[in-house]
Design a protein around this motif. Structure first.
Motif, PDB file in Angstrom:
ATOM      1  N   ILE A  23       0.841  -1.209   0.000  1.00  0.00           N
ATOM      2  CA  ILE A  23       0.000   0.000   0.000  1.00  0.00           C
ATOM      3  C   ILE A  23       0.870   1.251   0.000  1.00  0.00           C
ATOM      4  O   ILE A  23       0.610   2.207  -0.731  1.00  0.00           O
ATOM      5  N   LEU A  24       1.927   1.241   0.808  1.00  0.00           N
ATOM      6  CA  LEU A  24       2.839   2.389   0.832  1.00  0.00           C
ATOM      7  C   LEU A  24       3.527   2.579  -0.511  1.00  0.00           C
ATOM      8  O   LEU A  24       3.710   3.703  -0.978  1.00  0.00           O
ATOM      9  N   LEU A  25       3.908   1.470  -1.152  1.00  0.00           N
ATOM     10  CA  LEU A  25       4.562   1.542  -2.450  1.00  0.00           C
ATOM     11  C   LEU A  25       3.633   2.146  -3.501  1.00  0.00           C
ATOM     12  O   LEU A  25       4.062   2.911  -4.361  1.00  0.00           O
ATOM     13  N   ASN A  26       2.356   1.805  -3.404  1.00  0.00           N
ATOM     14  CA  ASN A  26       1.375   2.252  -4.400  1.00  0.00           C
ATOM     15  C   ASN A  26       0.584   3.480  -3.943  1.00  0.00           C
ATOM     16  O   ASN A  26      -0.435   3.804  -4.556  1.00  0.00           O
ATOM     17  N   ILE A  27       1.064   4.150  -2.913  1.00  0.00           N
ATOM     18  CA  ILE A  27       0.268   5.206  -2.297  1.00  0.00           C
ATOM     19  C   ILE A  27      -0.062   6.352  -3.252  1.00  0.00           C
ATOM     20  O   ILE A  27      -1.155   6.920  -3.204  1.00  0.00           O
ATOM     21  N   ILE A  28       0.874   6.707  -4.144  1.00  0.00           N
ATOM     22  CA  ILE A  28       0.610   7.835  -5.044  1.00  0.00           C
ATOM     23  C   ILE A  28      -0.481   7.502  -6.053  1.00  0.00           C
ATOM     24  O   ILE A  28      -1.431   8.282  -6.220  1.00  0.00           O
ATOM     25  N   PRO A  29      -0.419   6.342  -6.752  1.00  0.00           N
ATOM     26  CA  PRO A  29      -1.543   5.992  -7.621  1.00  0.00           C
ATOM     27  C   PRO A  29      -2.857   5.854  -6.858  1.00  0.00           C
ATOM     28  O   PRO A  29      -3.913   6.229  -7.364  1.00  0.00           O
ATOM     29  N   THR A 112      10.253   1.839   0.476  1.00  0.00           N
ATOM     30  CA  THR A 112       9.097   2.181  -0.349  1.00  0.00           C
ATOM     31  C   THR A 112       9.255   3.536  -1.036  1.00  0.00           C
ATOM     32  O   THR A 112       8.841   3.705  -2.186  1.00  0.00           O
ATOM     33  N   ALA A 113       9.861   4.509  -0.350  1.00  0.00           N
ATOM     34  CA  ALA A 113      10.063   5.826  -0.964  1.00  0.00           C
ATOM     35  C   ALA A 113      10.989   5.713  -2.165  1.00  0.00           C
ATOM     36  O   ALA A 113      10.731   6.277  -3.233  1.00  0.00           O
ATOM     37  N   SER A 114      12.077   4.955  -2.008  1.00  0.00           N
ATOM     38  CA  SER A 114      13.000   4.738  -3.120  1.00  0.00           C
ATOM     39  C   SER A 114      12.320   3.965  -4.241  1.00  0.00           C
ATOM     40  O   SER A 114      12.577   4.201  -5.426  1.00  0.00           O
ATOM     41  N   GLY A 115      11.438   3.052  -3.861  1.00  0.00           N
ATOM     42  CA  GLY A 115      10.714   2.275  -4.857  1.00  0.00           C
ATOM     43  C   GLY A 115       9.816   3.136  -5.713  1.00  0.00           C
ATOM     44  O   GLY A 115       9.733   2.959  -6.933  1.00  0.00           O
ATOM     45  N   ILE A 116       9.127   4.079  -5.093  1.00  0.00           N
ATOM     46  CA  ILE A 116       8.233   4.979  -5.828  1.00  0.00           C
ATOM     47  C   ILE A 116       9.019   5.818  -6.827  1.00  0.00           C
ATOM     48  O   ILE A 116       8.594   6.035  -7.960  1.00  0.00           O
ATOM     49  N   PHE A 117      10.197   6.278  -6.407  1.00  0.00           N
ATOM     50  CA  PHE A 117      11.018   7.156  -7.258  1.00  0.00           C
ATOM     51  C   PHE A 117      12.119   6.383  -7.982  1.00  0.00           C
ATOM     52  O   PHE A 117      13.149   6.961  -8.331  1.00  0.00           O
ATOM     53  N   ALA A 118      11.894   5.088  -8.219  1.00  0.00           N
ATOM     54  CA  ALA A 118      12.925   4.243  -8.835  1.00  0.00           C
ATOM     55  C   ALA A 118      13.373   4.746 -10.199  1.00  0.00           C
ATOM     56  O   ALA A 118      14.528   4.563 -10.593  1.00  0.00           O
ATOM     57  N   VAL A 119      12.476   5.380 -10.932  1.00  0.00           N
ATOM     58  CA  VAL A 119      12.806   5.857 -12.275  1.00  0.00           C
ATOM     59  C   VAL A 119      13.706   7.090 -12.233  1.00  0.00           C
ATOM     60  O   VAL A 119      14.466   7.343 -13.175  1.00  0.00           O
ATOM     61  N   PHE A 120      13.642   7.845 -11.136  1.00  0.00           N
ATOM     62  CA  PHE A 120      14.350   9.116 -11.060  1.00  0.00           C
ATOM     63  C   PHE A 120      15.819   8.908 -10.673  1.00  0.00           C
ATOM     64  O   PHE A 120      16.286   9.351  -9.636  1.00  0.00           O
ATOM     65  N   CYS A 121      16.522   8.210 -11.534  1.00  0.00           N
ATOM     66  CA  CYS A 121      17.950   7.985 -11.344  1.00  0.00           C
ATOM     67  C   CYS A 121      18.606   8.009 -12.721  1.00  0.00           C
ATOM     68  O   CYS A 121      17.942   7.906 -13.756  1.00  0.00           O
ATOM     69  N   LYS A 122      19.907   8.152 -12.724  1.00  0.00           N
ATOM     70  CA  LYS A 122      20.642   8.267 -13.987  1.00  0.00           C
ATOM     71  C   LYS A 122      20.427   7.062 -14.891  1.00  0.00           C
ATOM     72  O   LYS A 122      20.385   7.179 -16.128  1.00  0.00           O
ATOM     73  N   LYS A 123      20.260   5.913 -14.288  1.00  0.00           N
ATOM     74  CA  LYS A 123      20.154   4.661 -15.038  1.00  0.00           C
ATOM     75  C   LYS A 123      18.894   4.594 -15.895  1.00  0.00           C
ATOM     76  O   LYS A 123      18.928   4.096 -17.030  1.00  0.00           O
TER      77      LYS A 123
END
Length: 255
Positions: A23-29, A112-123
């Motif tokens: 639930i925390l991982l999906n909290i924004i959607p 979970t916070a890092s999981g939500i923003f997983a795309v926001f990295c150089k990779k």
């Protein structure tokens, strides 16, 4: 391919005892869905209140009289909405990336916070945003032809970001352009678009129930379950072919 029941069972098994984390991982959607449903409910209420009353006429006149004032700021509002939509999509893709890793490893020790923003990295960031924009443009163009082709193409492109993540993670992304990832998704989904449609359709009851529950609270459970099942579909369909032997996926590109 696993059956819909098997995919859902796999998802429920992963979520069992870990609903709080999911639930925390999906909290924004989830919050986005709750806000959307609340706004829809509010609009319905307001429309019902204005029907057969002079208020509706007054509101229409007020809107008409302010058209000139609002038009000057409409371009800025459209840009703002587009940016917000892209950011929301990137956050959703970040949840997808984290969920597929969780499904494969069965390890829930991620932040979970890092999981939500997983795309926001150089990779991942640049590649993901380009793919999101490209697939959106293609879907819009197909929809302009006819609605049905647009829907069909949306299913064809549905696995693009998953494929991009896997190939990037395995270091097999040399000599690939962004259109190749879309082509790979189309090839992977060939003969499986109906399966994916039916899988999504099978969540209709859950979606209706989530809408019926007051304040959209039902989405707290619906969304993690739905997201995890979609990840299970990709995992089963791809059979980790994009993580395996170097260039093993190139047969799908015809290279």
């Amino acid at each position: 391919m696993k059956t819909r029941s098997e995919l859902k069972s796999e998802s429920k098994e992963l979520l069992k005892g870990h609903w709080g984390k999911a639930i925390l991982l999906n909290i924004i959607p989830v919050v986005g869905s709750i806000i959307s449903m609340s706004l829809i409910g509010l609009c319905v209420f307001l429309i019902a209140s204005f029907v057969d009353s002079d208020s509706a006429r007054h509101v229409a006149e007020a809107i008409g009289s302010t058209n000139g004032n609002v038009s000057s700021g409409s371009s800025g509002a459209n840009v703002g909405n587009s940016v917000t939509s892209i950011i929301g999509t990137l956050l959703t893709v970040g949840v997808m990336f984290t969920t597929i890793d969780w499904l494969r490893t069965k390890k829930d020790d991620f932040n979970t916070a890092s999981g939500i923003f997983a795309v926001f990295c150089k990779k991942y960031f640049v590649g993901t945003i380009i793919l999101v924009i490209l697939t959106t443009i293609f879907k819009v163009l197909w929809t302009l032809c006819f609605v049905v082709p647009g829907i069909i193409k949306s299913y064809s492109y549905s696995q693009t970001c998953y494929i991009y993540k896997d190939i990037t993670d395995s270091g097999q992304d040399e000599n690939l352009n962004f259109l190749d990832y879309i082509t790979l998704s189309r090839s992977l989904m060939k003969g499986h678009k109906l399966d994916y449609f039916v899988l999504q359709l099978s969540f209709a009851g859950w979606f209706i129930l989530a809408c019926i529950i007051p304040f959209g609270i039902g989405f707290i459970w619906y969304w993690p379950y739905y997201t995890t099942t979609k990840a299970a579909f990709y995992k089963d369909l791809s059979q980790d072919m994009f993580l395996g032997e170097k260039n093993g996926y190139r047969q799908l590109l015809g290279k």
